[in-house]
Design a protein around this motif. Structure first.
Motif, mmCIF file in Angstrom:
data_model
loop_
_atom_site.group_PDB
_atom_site.id
_atom_site.type_symbol
_atom_site.label_atom_id
_atom_site.label_comp_id
_atom_site.label_asym_id
_atom_site.label_seq_id
_atom_site.Cartn_x
_atom_site.Cartn_y
_atom_site.Cartn_z
ATOM 1 N N ALA A 37 -55.216 -23.055 8.042
ATOM 2 C CA ALA A 37 -54.319 -23.774 7.140
ATOM 3 C C ALA A 37 -54.767 -25.219 7.079
ATOM 4 O O ALA A 37 -55.208 -25.789 8.086
ATOM 5 C CB ALA A 37 -52.872 -23.680 7.628
ATOM 6 N N VAL A 38 -54.699 -25.815 5.896
ATOM 7 C CA VAL A 38 -55.098 -27.211 5.739
ATOM 8 C C VAL A 38 -54.034 -28.111 6.350
ATOM 9 O O VAL A 38 -52.840 -27.981 6.047
ATOM 10 C CB VAL A 38 -55.301 -27.563 4.250
ATOM 11 C CG1 VAL A 38 -55.656 -29.039 4.103
ATOM 12 C CG2 VAL A 38 -56.385 -26.686 3.644
ATOM 13 N N ASP A 65 -61.374 -30.497 13.146
ATOM 14 C CA ASP A 65 -61.420 -31.719 12.350
ATOM 15 C C ASP A 65 -62.635 -31.658 11.429
ATOM 16 O O ASP A 65 -63.761 -31.452 11.901
ATOM 17 C CB ASP A 65 -61.519 -32.950 13.251
ATOM 18 C CG ASP A 65 -60.339 -33.047 14.206
ATOM 19 O OD1 ASP A 65 -59.210 -32.774 13.770
ATOM 20 O OD2 ASP A 65 -60.552 -33.388 15.391
ATOM 21 N N VAL A 66 -62.433 -31.818 10.137
ATOM 22 C CA VAL A 66 -63.512 -31.716 9.153
ATOM 23 C C VAL A 66 -63.765 -33.089 8.537
ATOM 24 O O VAL A 66 -62.850 -33.718 8.012
ATOM 25 C CB VAL A 66 -63.166 -30.700 8.051
ATOM 26 C CG1 VAL A 66 -64.299 -30.631 7.023
ATOM 27 C CG2 VAL A 66 -62.919 -29.325 8.653
#
Length: 215
Positions: A14-15, A52-53
């Protein structure tokens, strides 16, 4: 999903929080250590069940870009919990032949005509391919002790083991047979929300011992 065939079963994503660093807190020439610093910013609560992106803009240079189009790793205080992170660079102006293929002519090998990017942005559509590659790697091998083939310092992971394979019949220089939009001519193999289309790389199927594609 192919990821369900790996140890641990299905993964639900999920974002979470999204942060835009338009002030360039570490400048526009980043070292690998800066990536860890950026990864920690949106995750101040140190949630360990998260990834973490970091997505860097096309005017940001990152150490090692062109040798790699992105990377994933882990961060955390010594003796404490680790968090996984991913970095993907925008290759619109930096090494598009390597990091945005097949939407740009390759740096080496057969100079076949590039495919039309499904979202009209070579840099971003290339980032989506690289993000898919690294996301699969971060899920199946988050801390370098999960699934990988070959040496740990240069591993072939769930998707990087299938580099350049997007459809049936793929071979070096040819992405394979994919779907083509009749109006725009854009190539894709996946449908997203709101009519968005994407080209996603193949993934190693551990049950078949072969690369599996969406089409």
């Amino acid at each position: 999903m192919t990821t369900e065939k790996y140890k641990g079963g299905a993964a639900t994503l999920a974002v979470g929080n999204q942060v835009l660093h338009d002030s360039y807190p570490f400048g526009k020439n980043l070292k690998n250590s800066h990536l860890i610093g950026l990864a920690s910013k949106p995750n101040k609560n140190n949630k360990i069940n998260s990834i973490d992106v970091i997505l860097t803009a096309q005017d940001v240079a990152v150490e090692g870009l062109c040798m790699r189009c992105g990377s994933h790793g882990s961060a955390g205080k010594k003796g404490g919990p680790k968090r996984a992170y991913i970095w993907v660079g925008n290759s619109a102006t930096q090494c598009p032949g390597q990091c945005a293929w097949p939407f740009y002519r390759p740096m080496y090998g057969p100079q076949t005509p590039p495919l039309v990017a499904p979202n009209g942005d070579v840099g971003v559509d290339g980032m989506i391919i690289n993000l898919g590659t690294l996301l699969a790697g971060a899920i199946t091998n988050p801390f370098s002790d999960g699934y990988f083939q070959g040496p740990s310092n240069a591993p072939l992971e769930a998707v990087s083991a299938c580099t350049g394979i997007f459809g049936a019949g793929a071979y070096p220089g040819y992405p394979g047979s994919v779907l083509v939009d009749k109006v725009s001519g854009a190539s894709y193999n996946a449908n997203g929300v709101n009519g968005r289309r994407f080209l996603l790389p193949g993934m190693w199927d551990p049950q078949r011992s072969a690369c599996s594609t969406l089409v």
